[in-house]
Design a protein around this motif. Structure first.
Motif, short mmCIF file in Angstrom:
data_model
loop_
_atom_site.label_atom_id
_atom_site.label_comp_id
_atom_site.label_asym_id
_atom_site.label_seq_id
_atom_site.Cartn_x
_atom_site.Cartn_y
_atom_site.Cartn_z
N SER A 116 0.82 -1.20 0.00
CA SER A 116 0.00 0.00 0.00
C SER A 116 0.86 1.26 0.00
O SER A 116 1.99 1.28 0.51
N TRP A 123 -8.06 9.16 0.34
CA TRP A 123 -8.39 9.99 -0.81
C TRP A 123 -8.20 9.24 -2.12
O TRP A 123 -9.01 9.36 -3.04
N SER A 124 -7.14 8.45 -2.20
CA SER A 124 -6.91 7.69 -3.42
C SER A 124 -7.99 6.64 -3.63
O SER A 124 -8.40 6.37 -4.76
N LEU A 125 -8.48 6.05 -2.53
CA LEU A 125 -9.57 5.08 -2.66
C LEU A 125 -10.86 5.75 -3.12
O LEU A 125 -11.62 5.18 -3.91
N GLU A 126 -11.11 6.98 -2.64
CA GLU A 126 -12.28 7.71 -3.10
C GLU A 126 -12.18 8.01 -4.59
O GLU A 126 -13.16 7.89 -5.33
N LEU A 127 -10.99 8.40 -5.03
CA LEU A 127 -10.80 8.65 -6.46
C LEU A 127 -10.98 7.36 -7.25
O LEU A 127 -11.55 7.36 -8.34
N ARG A 128 -10.49 6.25 -6.71
CA ARG A 128 -10.66 4.97 -7.40
C ARG A 128 -12.15 4.64 -7.55
O ARG A 128 -12.58 4.16 -8.62
N ASP A 129 -12.93 4.89 -6.49
CA ASP A 129 -14.36 4.64 -6.57
C ASP A 129 -15.01 5.52 -7.64
O ASP A 129 -15.92 5.07 -8.37
N GLN A 130 -14.55 6.76 -7.76
CA GLN A 130 -15.11 7.63 -8.79
C GLN A 130 -14.71 7.19 -10.18
O GLN A 130 -15.49 7.30 -11.13
N VAL A 131 -13.50 6.70 -10.31
CA VAL A 131 -13.07 6.17 -11.61
C VAL A 131 -13.92 4.98 -12.00
O VAL A 131 -14.28 4.80 -13.17
N ARG A 132 -14.27 4.14 -11.03
CA ARG A 132 -15.10 2.98 -11.33
C ARG A 132 -16.47 3.38 -11.85
O ARG A 132 -17.09 2.64 -12.62
N LEU A 184 -12.73 13.99 -13.42
CA LEU A 184 -13.49 12.75 -13.50
C LEU A 184 -14.98 13.02 -13.63
O LEU A 184 -15.68 12.36 -14.41
#
Length: 408
Positions: free
Chosen positions: A34, A96-105, A152
């Motif tokens: 991580s 924050w990176s996980l939130e961005l990943r969720d938005q990318v999904r 995004l």
């Protein structure tokens, strides 16, 4: 630099290099883990490098055990606090990176463009640009993350719009196939019946049957030509051959060609063009635009009505307008007028009172395609007793003069 200073630099540098080397080895071992551990490792290397340097110099200074213990305790406490802060910040960055990943999904999700749990995200995406939020997720970390979140959200909006356009085009294609199939099947069935009647000798008026068959054949030929023209326009293979043209001549030819049909239907057809108006356009394409608009206006104007074709130069634009007496178009249909296959009437059966019957609803779609190929714009509005179709094209500004009557 004194000898003592050189010794201090060497001790501090030696400790920092040793700790940095160990940090690089640890970073390589943690490269697949991580981001949290990578960030903590950076803080640990920085703090431990300082701690090793301080302790090394404290020993060289021959401090008492008490003083050495104080220095060690202070440095260790500071290192512990620094590492704790780095852990908190690393956790925040990971979140924050996980939130961005969720938005990318959510971009290109299975339910249209938005994800299954993002029905509200589409409505909130527009506010993201002004508030630094993306969708309904709220602020996402530092400025760089917020900017990425906004991009995004913007990408999701563009994809959603593209998907809607794609679905509308697909629906338009399906309707076109259905409508054209019906419009081709109807005259084919009529021609088959008339042909069988002629073969069996049952036709009361054989000559009328032959004229009707010829009329249906002409109608199908026009429909096939329209389909071919429209496919060329949509495929981008329609070639423009622009040249300077007199709008007065173009309107005169269009009015002269359509005047017999107008007289048959009891419609007054008038051309009203300012003198000296010129445009750079493809002669065949612009003639097709005028012909389609004029014939469409005549077709939908009641007997005794009036169709006016006018043109004028406004700065660097040439405006050609065709006004009819159709009674107006429903407000809900104004945006669909130029869609492929759209027709004002509900019934699909050709009107026998009209030469050649109705078309397949391709004429105005062809008009829009040709006008846009000229970098122009076509629009329609309800005005007076009917509609006004306005074509705007880049032109050569002429000298406005006395409008000349073309025909009528």
């Amino acid at each position: 630099m004194t000898r003592d200073q050189v010794e201090i630099v060497l001790v501090a540098a030696g400790g920092a290099v040793a700790v940095g080397a160990l940090g690089l080895v640890a970073a390589r071992l943690l490269r697949a883990r991580s981001l949290r551990w990578q960030l903590v490792l950076v803080a640990v290397v920085s703090v431990v490098s300082v701690l090793v340097g301080v302790l090394g110099m404290a020993r060289l200074m021959f401090l008492s055990n008490h003083d050495l213990g104080v220095v060690t305790l202070v440095a260790t406490t500071a290192a512990t606090v620094a590492i704790g802060v780095s852990l908190v910040l690393a956790s925040a960055v990971v979140r924050w990176s996980l939130e961005l990943r969720d938005q990318v999904r959510l971009v290109g999700g299975p339910d249209g463009v938005y994800g299954p749990d993002d029905a509200e995200g589409a409505d909130d995406a527009g506010a993201a640009r002004g508030s630094g939020v993306a969708g309904s997720a709220g602020p996402v970390g530092p400025a760089e993350f917020q900017a990425l979140a906004v991009e995004l959200a913007s990408a999701r909006e563009r994809l959603a719009e593209a998907r809607r356009r794609e679905q509308a085009l697909e629906e338009s294609r399906r309707q076109l196939v259905s409508w054209v199939s019906h419009d081709l099947r109807t005259p084919l069935a009529a021609m088959r019946a008339m042909t069988e009647a002629l073969e069996d000798g049952l036709a009361v008026d054989p000559e009328r049957y032959r004229r009707q068959i010829g009329s249906e054949i002409d109608r199908m030929v026009r429909m096939v030509d329209d389909l071919f023209e429209l496919s060329r326009i949509h495929a981008g293979s329609w070639q423009l051959r622009p040249e300077p043209l007199s709008v007065l001549d173009l309107v005169s030819e269009a009015v002269a060609a359509a005047d017999p049909v107008a007289r048959t239907r009891g419609v007054v057809l008038v051309g009203d063009v300012a003198d000296g108006v010129e445009v750079v356009a493809d002669p065949g394409g612009l003639a097709r635009v005028l012909s389609n608009l004029v014939m469409n206006a005549i077709r939908h104007t009641e007997r005794g009505g009036r169709v006016v074709v006018s043109a004028t130069a406004r700065g660097e634009l040439v405006e050609v307008a065709v006004s009819d007496g159709c009674g107006g178009i429903a407000r809900t249909d104004l945006e669909r007028v130029f869609d492929v296959g759209w027709q004002a009437g509900v019934a699909r059966t050709p009107e026998r009172t009209e030469p050649g019957g109705r078309g397949a609803g391709l004429g105005l779609a062809i008009v829009r395609g040709i006008v846009e190929a000229h970098a122009g714009r076509v629009s329609v509005e309800n005005r007076g007793p009917g509609c006004r179709f306005l074509v705007e094209l880049p032109g050569l500004p002429g000298v406005p003069g006395r409008p000349e009557a073309v025909a009528g």
